[in-house]
Design an enzyme around this catalytic site. Structure first.
Site, mmCIF file in Angstrom:
data_model
loop_
_atom_site.group_PDB
_atom_site.id
_atom_site.type_symbol
_atom_site.label_atom_id
_atom_site.label_comp_id
_atom_site.label_asym_id
_atom_site.label_seq_id
_atom_site.Cartn_x
_atom_site.Cartn_y
_atom_site.Cartn_z
ATOM 1 N N LYS A 151 0.839 -1.206 0.000
ATOM 2 C CA LYS A 151 0.000 0.000 0.000
ATOM 3 C C LYS A 151 0.876 1.258 0.000
ATOM 4 C CE LYS A 151 -0.299 -0.312 5.031
ATOM 5 N NZ LYS A 151 -1.086 -0.880 6.135
ATOM 6 N N ARG A 249 -10.506 0.083 15.005
ATOM 7 C CA ARG A 249 -10.393 0.891 13.792
ATOM 8 C C ARG A 249 -11.489 0.444 12.829
ATOM 9 N NH1 ARG A 249 -4.738 1.148 10.502
ATOM 10 N NH2 ARG A 249 -5.196 -1.055 10.175
ATOM 11 N N HIS A 278 -6.214 -7.218 13.148
ATOM 12 C CA HIS A 278 -4.988 -6.401 13.134
ATOM 13 C C HIS A 278 -4.670 -5.992 14.564
ATOM 14 C CE1 HIS A 278 -1.901 -4.067 11.185
ATOM 15 N NE2 HIS A 278 -2.367 -2.910 11.617
ATOM 16 N N ARG A 334 1.165 -10.790 7.201
ATOM 17 C CA ARG A 334 1.098 -9.593 6.351
ATOM 18 C C ARG A 334 2.342 -8.736 6.587
ATOM 19 N NH1 ARG A 334 -4.013 -9.610 8.890
ATOM 20 N NH2 ARG A 334 -3.416 -7.705 9.992
ATOM 21 N N TYR A 378 17.509 29.299 9.110
ATOM 22 C CA TYR A 378 16.434 30.020 9.803
ATOM 23 C C TYR A 378 16.652 29.984 11.308
ATOM 24 C CZ TYR A 378 13.629 29.996 5.519
ATOM 25 O OH TYR A 378 13.167 30.184 4.257
ATOM 26 N N CYS A 425 15.426 23.350 5.904
ATOM 27 C CA CYS A 425 14.460 24.228 5.240
ATOM 28 C C CYS A 425 13.529 23.391 4.370
ATOM 29 C CB CYS A 425 15.184 25.256 4.383
ATOM 30 S SG CYS A 425 16.512 26.141 5.236
ATOM 31 N N ASP A 427 13.322 23.217 1.063
ATOM 32 C CA ASP A 427 13.940 22.650 -0.128
ATOM 33 C C ASP A 427 15.434 22.397 0.006
ATOM 34 O OD1 ASP A 427 11.416 23.343 -1.445
ATOM 35 O OD2 ASP A 427 12.177 25.385 -1.287
#
Ligand SMILES: *Cc1c(COP(=O)(O)O)cnc(C)c1O
Length: 496
Positions: A151, A249, A278, A334, A378, A425, A427
């Site tokens: 997944k 869940r 699960h 799994r 920063y 940062c 990027d």
């Protein structure tokens, strides 16, 4: 000024020259004149432009006649992808091409490898996927099936390639989160049984049947709709029953399973192929809650059998449970995170030999001397101690290099670790090279273009996804998906 000219609705130009053609007009026009077809990629993820250009025969128009302005268009909002596709540079007229006459061979532009354009990339070692499948299989009794959970694009590692590698090493089943993910695998020619690990919306039922995809089921409404749709075209409706044994869940609550099966059993097309649950705490140090869930599940399976219901393939274990609790392997396990080479929790270290499939690479984009006491990045939170070079790499939190790792992690260059410094940062990020230790190790000073490992192993130095997850107080799942599903190019290798 039409506000749809720019993607952000910018309307700063109050006057247009007569005949002015905006970038938006030009893009719409050139998009309308092309028919590029789907993008064809080769194994490294690069565009296969030769065949594509030949197939489509599209050309970038060199002149745009203002009188050909397209008619009124729908609002840009919510439709922006129609007008500004990610690869729009391909369809854009070169600015002022009319005057300059500049021409570009767009097929050639597409051949510039993404890793050369970007200087940061993800490598996925498919032989690690193969190795990890075999290593986990060795923990299983003969006859126990293995589901490769692929997944979320195989946790950012690439679903199709990873599924094929794991199947070739003996995986029996594939697990996905959505029907769309399953269809992608089928379209890639994969024929193995596929289970969607949740009950999908009823709108997907035709896809489930057409592509032979099994849903997880826990509502009678879905079960009956699914069965009726199958029956009406002469097909069976195979499914796995999801049992909620305590995670709360999804699933039929463990003490309501018999009642649930009674309610849906009238339908002749339904095929109960498997029953599963699960665990909420398979990766937790404390084992009490795990044991409660396991015993609820064992009791439920026994009860089903006592009532004459064949539960089919019984499965419960995720990676943590596979490695820690052989008693819950049942008929199938799994395998998710450990397929990709990561340890779900410290309790699993050393029990099985896993190889991380993902490494993250970057090249230095700047090298500088920062005077003693000056800050970096920063907030200027890191202060230079001198005798060092501060190097910049083009990878940041938008690429999965999480900001929470700032000043807490190392990068690897030439087999040596160097501390990442200052805030990571969006990027870019920086690391610091101590020139004294580097010289005493006999290494040259860092240069622009030098390759750096953000995640991976070289010589005796290693930086792992697991270590990052620990520092961040999260699971490795989140960290590898962050890198692998980011905008960085992903390439596949096979080292063994
Ligand atoms: C994601 C998932 C798994 C795999 O879990 P890992 O911790 O990655 O091994 C197994 N079962 C279900 C139902 C899942 O959703």
């Amino acid at each position: 000024m039409a506000s749809e000219d720019l993607p952000n609705g910018f309307t700063g130009f109050s006057q247009r020259r007569p005949g002015f053609v905006s970038a938006g007009d030009a893009m719409r026009r050139s998009r309308a004149t092309r028919d590029a077809g789907p993008v064809d990629r080769d194994a490294r993820g690069f565009r296969n432009t030769e065949s594509q250009a030949a197939r489509s025969g599209w050309q970038v128009p060199n002149t745009v006649k203002p009188e050909q302005k397209p008619g009124p268009e729908k609002s840009l909002w919510g439709k922006s992808n129609d007008f500004f596709p990610a690869d729009m540079h391909k369809y854009m007229r070169v600015p002022n091409a009319d005057e300059s006459g500049a021409q570009f061979d767009y097929a050639e532009l597409d051949q510039i490898p993404p890793v050369d354009q970007r200087w940061s990339w993800v490598e996925v070692d498919l032989s690690a996927i193969h190795h990890n499948t075999l290593a986990i299989k060795q923990l299983l009794e003969p006859g126990v099936k293995l589901m490769a959970v692929v997944k979320a694009d195989a946790y950012g590692h690439g679903a199709v390639r990873c599924a094929k590698s794991s199947l070739s090493a003996g995986a029996d089943y594939l697990g996905v989160a959505t029907v769309e993910e399953a269809v992608e695998l089928r379209n890639a020619g994969i024929g193995a049984p596929i289970l969607v690990l949740a009950e999908p919306p009823a709108a997907t039922i035709p896809l489930l049947l057409a592509y032979r995809i099994m849903p997880s089921v826990y509502t009678a409404e879905f079960a009956v709709q699914y069965a009726e749709a199958a029956d009406s075209i002469g097909l069976r409706a195979p499914f796995h029953l999801k049992v909620n044994t305590g995670m709360n869940r999804i699933g039929v609550r463990f003490d309501e399973v018999i009642e649930f099966m009674r309610r849906i059993s009238f339908h002749r097309a339904l095929d109960l192929v498997g029953t599963f649950t699960h665990f909420a705490t398979a990766d937790a140090a404390d084992t009490m809650e795990f044991n409660i869930q396991a015993s609820h599940f064992v009791d439920t399976i026994a009860e089903m059998r006592a009532f004459g219901i064949d539960p089919g393939i019984v499965h419960a274990a995720n990676s943590a449970a596979i490695i820690r609790y052989p008693e819950v392997h049942f008929d199938m396990v799994r395998l998710g995170i450990s397929l990709y080479g990561y340890y779900p929790c410290p309790e699993t270290y050393g029990i099985v030999d896993l190889i991380p499939a993902m490494s993250v690479h970057a090249r230095i984009t700047q090298v500088k001397t920062v005077p003693v006491g000056e800050g970096v990045s920063y907030g200027l939170l890191h202060r230079s101690g001198g005798f060092s070079k501060v190097c910049t790499i083009p990878i940041g939190y938008a690429d999965g290099y999480r900001r929470g790792l700032s000043d807490r992690i190392d990068v690897i260059m030439d087999g040596m670790k160097h501390p990442q410094v200052g805030a990571i940062c969006m990027d870019q990020s920086m690391f610091e090279v101590d020139l004294r230790t580097r010289r005493s190790a006999g290494k040259l000073e860092p240069q622009i273009g030098d390759e750096v490992l953000v995640v991976g192993e070289a010589g005796n130095a290693v930086v792992t996804i697991d270590e990052m997850a620990d520092l961040l107080g999260t699971v490795p799942h989140e960290v590898c998906i962050g890198f692998g599903s980011s905008r960085m190019p992903r390439i596949y290798i096979a080292t063994r």
